[in-house]
Design an enzyme around this catalytic site. Structure first.
Site, mmCIF file in Angstrom:
data_model
loop_
_atom_site.group_PDB
_atom_site.id
_atom_site.type_symbol
_atom_site.label_atom_id
_atom_site.label_comp_id
_atom_site.label_asym_id
_atom_site.label_seq_id
_atom_site.Cartn_x
_atom_site.Cartn_y
_atom_site.Cartn_z
ATOM 1 N N HIS A 238 0.635 -1.665 -0.136
ATOM 2 C CA HIS A 238 0.095 0.346 0.133
ATOM 3 C C HIS A 238 0.767 1.525 -0.036
ATOM 4 O O HIS A 238 2.134 1.472 0.129
ATOM 5 C CB HIS A 238 -1.609 0.655 1.258
ATOM 6 C CG HIS A 238 -1.923 1.254 1.382
ATOM 7 N ND1 HIS A 238 -1.346 2.416 1.706
ATOM 8 C CD2 HIS A 238 -3.491 1.219 0.800
ATOM 9 C CE1 HIS A 238 -2.682 3.307 1.796
ATOM 10 N NE2 HIS A 238 -3.638 2.278 1.012
ATOM 11 N N GLU B 248 -3.613 1.952 -7.548
ATOM 12 C CA GLU B 248 -3.404 3.456 -6.316
ATOM 13 C C GLU B 248 -2.307 4.679 -6.774
ATOM 14 O O GLU B 248 -1.479 4.247 -5.714
ATOM 15 C CB GLU B 248 -3.573 2.839 -4.355
ATOM 16 C CG GLU B 248 -4.987 2.332 -4.720
ATOM 17 C CD GLU B 248 -5.585 1.747 -3.559
ATOM 18 O OE1 GLU B 248 -6.313 2.472 -2.517
ATOM 19 O OE2 GLU B 248 -3.930 2.036 -2.153
HETATM 20 C C1 PEP Z 1 -6.635 3.548 -0.045
HETATM 21 O O1 PEP Z 1 -5.476 4.296 1.372
HETATM 22 O O2 PEP Z 1 -6.363 2.600 0.142
HETATM 23 C C2 PEP Z 1 -7.346 4.670 -0.332
HETATM 24 C C3 PEP Z 1 -7.757 4.118 -1.556
HETATM 25 O O3 PEP Z 1 -7.650 5.958 0.372
HETATM 26 P P1 PEP Z 1 -9.145 6.718 -0.098
HETATM 27 O O4 PEP Z 1 -9.961 6.243 -0.753
HETATM 28 O O5 PEP Z 1 -9.283 7.213 0.956
HETATM 29 O O6 PEP Z 1 -8.438 7.455 -1.520
#
Ligand code: PEP
Length: 242
Positions: A95, A161
């Protein structure tokens, strides 16, 4: 398989987690095609798994991290074996908060990946570019480098992400996400791909329609059961605006 994953990060005590699950269950979310995972803190695993079993709540637990080493003198760490022992089957790896706040390298994520496989955990590998990389349009070469250690591997689940999107309220354009979906389907055709970054009941509508995307990893908007269920409903029925 479609996935919706709630990453609680370092939020929710045991008592708050139990309240959340009770509320989730009382709202009776209609689920036909989505596997719902919740990633709580380690301290909540045992009590939450008991409630999930007792009340037959259709969610599975997911660890937010594991140690790259098997066992031994690693103060503050939790091993893959310990996660497996409590019946948890999934683990988030790499992450962006782990990479950037705790300086996890691709090498360390690779070791964690191997450790997860050794203990039959299903790794969910997170990757994504930083803002300067995005701004200079170098996303594809950056993520190619990030995922190099997986050459020849068939990881079951990835989560794209973008670092600049996490918790910021900003999301990439749909065509930009589509580029990553295409890239991943070419390189890892057997893997599921999730998107994460500022997903909320509004932003999920258009992203959920992207062909080839298999779900979402959600931080902020997963912290309240009622909002998380809205996401679930939008994901299951992308045409439904509720
Ligand atoms: C995350 O930290 O995996 C994430 C997607 O956070 P957010 O949805 O708050 O952007």
């Amino acid at each position: 398989m479609k996935y919706l994953i709630a990453n609680w990060k370092m939020n929710h005590t045991v008592a708050q987690g139990i309240e959340y699950l009770k509320e989730y269950q009382s709202l009776q979310p209609k689920i036909s095609k989505t596997k719902v995972l919740i990633a709580p803190s380690y301290t909540s695993f045992f009590p939450l798994s008991q409630i999930i079993q007792k009340e037959t709540i259709p969610v599975s637990l997911c660890a937010q991290n594991i140690c790259e080493f098997k066992r031994g003198a690693y103060t503050g760490e939790v091993s893959a074996e310990m996660i497996q022992e409590i019946g948890c089957k999934y683990v988030l790896l790499g992450h962006s908060e782990r990479r950037h706040l705790f300086h996890e390298s691709n090498e360390s994520i690779n070791k964690k990946y191997q450790m997860a496989l050794d203990y039959s955990l299903i790794p969910i590998i997170c990757f994504g570019e930083t803002l300067p990389v995005y701004q200079t349009k170098k996303t594809v070469s950056y993520i190619t480098e990030q995922l190099l250690f997986l050459k020849g591997e068939k990881p079951p689940i990835f989560a794209y992400e973008p670092v600049w999107s996490i918790g910021s309220g900003l999301i990439p354009r749909i065509d930009e996400i589509e580029t990553i979906v295409d890239f991943m389907k070419q390189n890892f055709p057997a893997s599921s791909l999730l998107y994460g970054g500022s997903v909320n009941p509004e932003t999920i509508q258009s992203i959920a329609k992207i062909e080839g995307l298999d779900g979402f990893l959600v931080g902020g908007a997963s912290l309240q059961a009622v909002t998380f269920i809205k996401l679930l409903s939008s994901f299951e029925n992308p045409g439904n605006d509720r």
